[in-house]
Design a protein around this motif. Structure first.
Motif, PDB file in Angstrom:
ATOM      1  N   LYS A   4       0.832  -1.213   0.000  1.00  0.00           N
ATOM      2  CA  LYS A   4       0.000   0.000   0.000  1.00  0.00           C
ATOM      3  C   LYS A   4       0.861   1.255   0.000  1.00  0.00           C
ATOM      4  O   LYS A   4       0.588   2.213  -0.738  1.00  0.00           O
ATOM      5  CB  LYS A   4      -0.931   0.007   1.208  1.00  0.00           C
ATOM      6  CG  LYS A   4      -1.794   1.268   1.304  1.00  0.00           C
ATOM      7  CD  LYS A   4      -2.924   1.119   2.296  1.00  0.00           C
ATOM      8  CE  LYS A   4      -2.440   1.056   3.703  1.00  0.00           C
ATOM      9  NZ  LYS A   4      -3.558   1.031   4.677  1.00  0.00           N
ATOM     10  N   GLU A   5       1.909   1.269   0.806  1.00  0.00           N
ATOM     11  CA  GLU A   5       2.796   2.440   0.866  1.00  0.00           C
ATOM     12  C   GLU A   5       3.534   2.643  -0.451  1.00  0.00           C
ATOM     13  O   GLU A   5       3.744   3.781  -0.883  1.00  0.00           O
ATOM     14  CB  GLU A   5       3.786   2.275   2.023  1.00  0.00           C
ATOM     15  CG  GLU A   5       3.117   2.374   3.392  1.00  0.00           C
ATOM     16  CD  GLU A   5       4.040   1.946   4.517  1.00  0.00           C
ATOM     17  OE1 GLU A   5       5.012   1.192   4.245  1.00  0.00           O
ATOM     18  OE2 GLU A   5       3.806   2.359   5.663  1.00  0.00           O
ATOM     19  N   LYS A   8       1.146   4.172  -2.921  1.00  0.00           N
ATOM     20  CA  LYS A   8       0.972   5.599  -2.630  1.00  0.00           C
ATOM     21  C   LYS A   8       2.190   6.405  -3.098  1.00  0.00           C
ATOM     22  O   LYS A   8       2.054   7.527  -3.596  1.00  0.00           O
ATOM     23  CB  LYS A   8       0.737   5.814  -1.134  1.00  0.00           C
ATOM     24  CG  LYS A   8      -0.652   5.394  -0.680  1.00  0.00           C
ATOM     25  CD  LYS A   8      -0.883   5.737   0.787  1.00  0.00           C
ATOM     26  CE  LYS A   8      -2.318   5.449   1.200  1.00  0.00           C
ATOM     27  NZ  LYS A   8      -2.571   5.798   2.616  1.00  0.00           N
ATOM     28  N   GLU A  22      -7.408   5.571  -8.333  1.00  0.00           N
ATOM     29  CA  GLU A  22      -8.438   4.550  -8.145  1.00  0.00           C
ATOM     30  C   GLU A  22      -9.397   4.527  -9.337  1.00  0.00           C
ATOM     31  O   GLU A  22      -9.793   3.458  -9.808  1.00  0.00           O
ATOM     32  CB  GLU A  22      -9.212   4.830  -6.853  1.00  0.00           C
ATOM     33  CG  GLU A  22      -8.383   4.563  -5.600  1.00  0.00           C
ATOM     34  CD  GLU A  22      -9.049   5.056  -4.335  1.00  0.00           C
ATOM     35  OE1 GLU A  22      -8.729   4.531  -3.257  1.00  0.00           O
ATOM     36  OE2 GLU A  22      -9.886   6.002  -4.424  1.00  0.00           O
ATOM     37  N   TYR A  31     -10.417   2.459  -2.015  1.00  0.00           N
ATOM     38  CA  TYR A  31      -9.824   1.120  -2.181  1.00  0.00           C
ATOM     39  C   TYR A  31      -8.372   1.084  -1.709  1.00  0.00           C
ATOM     40  O   TYR A  31      -7.979   0.149  -0.997  1.00  0.00           O
ATOM     41  CB  TYR A  31      -9.912   0.672  -3.640  1.00  0.00           C
ATOM     42  CG  TYR A  31      -9.076  -0.555  -3.915  1.00  0.00           C
ATOM     43  CD1 TYR A  31      -9.482  -1.802  -3.465  1.00  0.00           C
ATOM     44  CD2 TYR A  31      -7.844  -0.456  -4.574  1.00  0.00           C
ATOM     45  CE1 TYR A  31      -8.708  -2.926  -3.678  1.00  0.00           C
ATOM     46  CE2 TYR A  31      -7.064  -1.571  -4.781  1.00  0.00           C
ATOM     47  CZ  TYR A  31      -7.493  -2.810  -4.339  1.00  0.00           C
ATOM     48  OH  TYR A  31      -6.709  -3.915  -4.529  1.00  0.00           O
ATOM     49  N   ILE A  32      -7.584   2.081  -2.100  1.00  0.00           N
ATOM     50  CA  ILE A  32      -6.155   2.063  -1.763  1.00  0.00           C
ATOM     51  C   ILE A  32      -5.956   2.026  -0.247  1.00  0.00           C
ATOM     52  O   ILE A  32      -5.155   1.244   0.273  1.00  0.00           O
ATOM     53  CB  ILE A  32      -5.434   3.283  -2.370  1.00  0.00           C
ATOM     54  CG1 ILE A  32      -5.516   3.257  -3.896  1.00  0.00           C
ATOM     55  CG2 ILE A  32      -3.971   3.328  -1.918  1.00  0.00           C
ATOM     56  CD1 ILE A  32      -4.912   2.046  -4.540  1.00  0.00           C
ATOM     57  N   ASN A  33      -6.700   2.853   0.469  1.00  0.00           N
ATOM     58  CA  ASN A  33      -6.547   2.883   1.925  1.00  0.00           C
ATOM     59  C   ASN A  33      -7.070   1.615   2.588  1.00  0.00           C
ATOM     60  O   ASN A  33      -6.740   1.336   3.745  1.00  0.00           O
ATOM     61  CB  ASN A  33      -7.253   4.107   2.504  1.00  0.00           C
ATOM     62  CG  ASN A  33      -6.482   5.389   2.228  1.00  0.00           C
ATOM     63  OD1 ASN A  33      -5.258   5.409   2.253  1.00  0.00           O
ATOM     64  ND2 ASN A  33      -7.201   6.466   1.951  1.00  0.00           N
ATOM     65  N   SER A  34      -7.893   0.847   1.866  1.00  0.00           N
ATOM     66  CA  SER A  34      -8.436  -0.390   2.440  1.00  0.00           C
ATOM     67  C   SER A  34      -7.472  -1.564   2.305  1.00  0.00           C
ATOM     68  O   SER A  34      -7.689  -2.614   2.913  1.00  0.00           O
ATOM     69  CB  SER A  34      -9.770  -0.739   1.764  1.00  0.00           C
ATOM     70  OG  SER A  34      -9.554  -1.180   0.420  1.00  0.00           O
ATOM     71  N   ILE A  35      -6.402  -1.400   1.510  1.00  0.00           N
ATOM     72  CA  ILE A  35      -5.430  -2.483   1.339  1.00  0.00           C
ATOM     73  C   ILE A  35      -4.725  -2.736   2.668  1.00  0.00           C
ATOM     74  O   ILE A  35      -4.263  -1.807   3.329  1.00  0.00           O
ATOM     75  CB  ILE A  35      -4.397  -2.128   0.250  1.00  0.00           C
ATOM     76  CG1 ILE A  35      -5.088  -1.931  -1.104  1.00  0.00           C
ATOM     77  CG2 ILE A  35      -3.328  -3.211   0.146  1.00  0.00           C
ATOM     78  CD1 ILE A  35      -4.156  -1.429  -2.176  1.00  0.00           C
ATOM     79  N   SER A  36      -4.639  -3.995   3.064  1.00  0.00           N
ATOM     80  CA  SER A  36      -3.957  -4.320   4.320  1.00  0.00           C
ATOM     81  C   SER A  36      -2.478  -4.609   4.056  1.00  0.00           C
ATOM     82  O   SER A  36      -1.645  -3.714   4.071  1.00  0.00           O
ATOM     83  CB  SER A  36      -4.636  -5.515   4.997  1.00  0.00           C
ATOM     84  OG  SER A  36      -4.689  -6.623   4.095  1.00  0.00           O
ATOM     85  N   ILE A  39      -2.286  -7.484  -2.057  1.00  0.00           N
ATOM     86  CA  ILE A  39      -3.220  -6.988  -3.063  1.00  0.00           C
ATOM     87  C   ILE A  39      -3.525  -8.116  -4.031  1.00  0.00           C
ATOM     88  O   ILE A  39      -2.641  -8.914  -4.370  1.00  0.00           O
ATOM     89  CB  ILE A  39      -2.622  -5.766  -3.798  1.00  0.00           C
ATOM     90  CG1 ILE A  39      -3.613  -5.228  -4.826  1.00  0.00           C
ATOM     91  CG2 ILE A  39      -1.295  -6.090  -4.447  1.00  0.00           C
ATOM     92  CD1 ILE A  39      -3.149  -3.928  -5.460  1.00  0.00           C
TER      93      ILE A  39
END
Length: 257
Positions: A4-5, A8, A22, A31-36, A39
């Motif tokens: 995720k980082e 970004k 997105e 969606y991007i912020n929801s990635i743990s 992916i």
């Protein structure tokens, strides 16, 4: 950094907002912020399909460079071969400066290296424009306002060494997909294989242009305008803002009593 980082970081490097990214890969907002940590492969395929120059290994593991190294190979080669395609001179072999007005800019994208097309443009001689090849472009829009006004003109010097192009200079960049743009550039060609083109007007987005999209770069050396900006307008805005702040301070004091 996790996936995720790194996504970004790539978004920031491309000069995009998260929501724009997105949208480009057809996912919902957030969606991007929801990635743990990981992916899905379907989303990876969408990203690589939309951004083929992104290095998949870097995105997944963090190893290597952000962009595929193959992009950087032709960069040094292109630096060596840059030269003006067409130069206009008068009967005394004095170089003239062709003007590319707004109405001719669509044609310039395919005719910039066409002697016939360039010869049909009006040409001018301007003071202190020596030791280089110059071209004049008419500015369209307000993305560089107040630095440049709509329908004003800039005179650019042909850049034959993209490698040493200074950052924070206003340039005319002739591109395949964005057309002819006038922006303040940050030279990230060596680092990322892109030219980061910024708008002085904050209401307009910045653009990250890949190397392969760039046809010509002209560094602006002169600005011609028929509009004289009135500084009083800006002063009035500042004065009004100061008055609003003072009013809010007084209102807060009264509430505290």
């Amino acid at each position: 950094m996790n996936v995720k980082e790194r996504i970004k970081k790539f978004i920031d490097t491309e000069g995009l907002s998260i929501s724009a990214f997105e949208k480009s890969i057809h996912t919902s907002n957030g969606y991007i912020n929801s990635i743990s940590k990981n992916i899905g492969i379907d989303k990876l395929n969408l990203i690589i399909e939309k951004y083929p120059n992104l290095n998949l290994e870097w995105l997944i593991t963090g190893k290597g460079s952000m962009y595929k190294t193959a992009l950087l190979t032709p960069l040094s080669e292109k630096y060596k071969s840059l030269m003006p395609k067409v130069v206009v001179v008068d009967d005394q072999d004095t170089e003239r400066i062709p003007l590319v007005p707004i109405r001719a800019q669509a044609g310039y994208l395919t005719g910039y290296d066409d002697t016939t097309f360039i010869s049909q443009l009006p040409t001018y001689s301007l003071p202190n424009m020596q030791n280089g090849t110059y071209r004049m472009f008419q500015v369209s829009g307000l993305s560089m306002y107040p630095t440049l006004q709509d329908s004003s003109y800039v005179v650019g010097k042909f850049v034959d060494d993209w490698h040493n192009l200074s950052s924070n200079r206003v340039c005319v960049v002739v591109t395949l997909s964005e057309g002819i743009i006038v922006k303040r550039v940050t030279n990230t060609l060596d680092k990322y294989g892109t030219l980061y083109c910024k708008s002085d007007n904050r209401d307009y987005p910045h653009i990250s242009v890949p190397l392969e999209e760039i046809q010509e770069i002209w560094e602006c050396k002169m600005h011609l305008s028929f509009e004289f900006l009135d500084p009083v307008t800006n002063y009035q805005k500042i004065a009004a803002l100061e008055a609003d702040v003072a009013y809010l301070k007084e209102s807060l004091k009264k509430l505290e009593l």
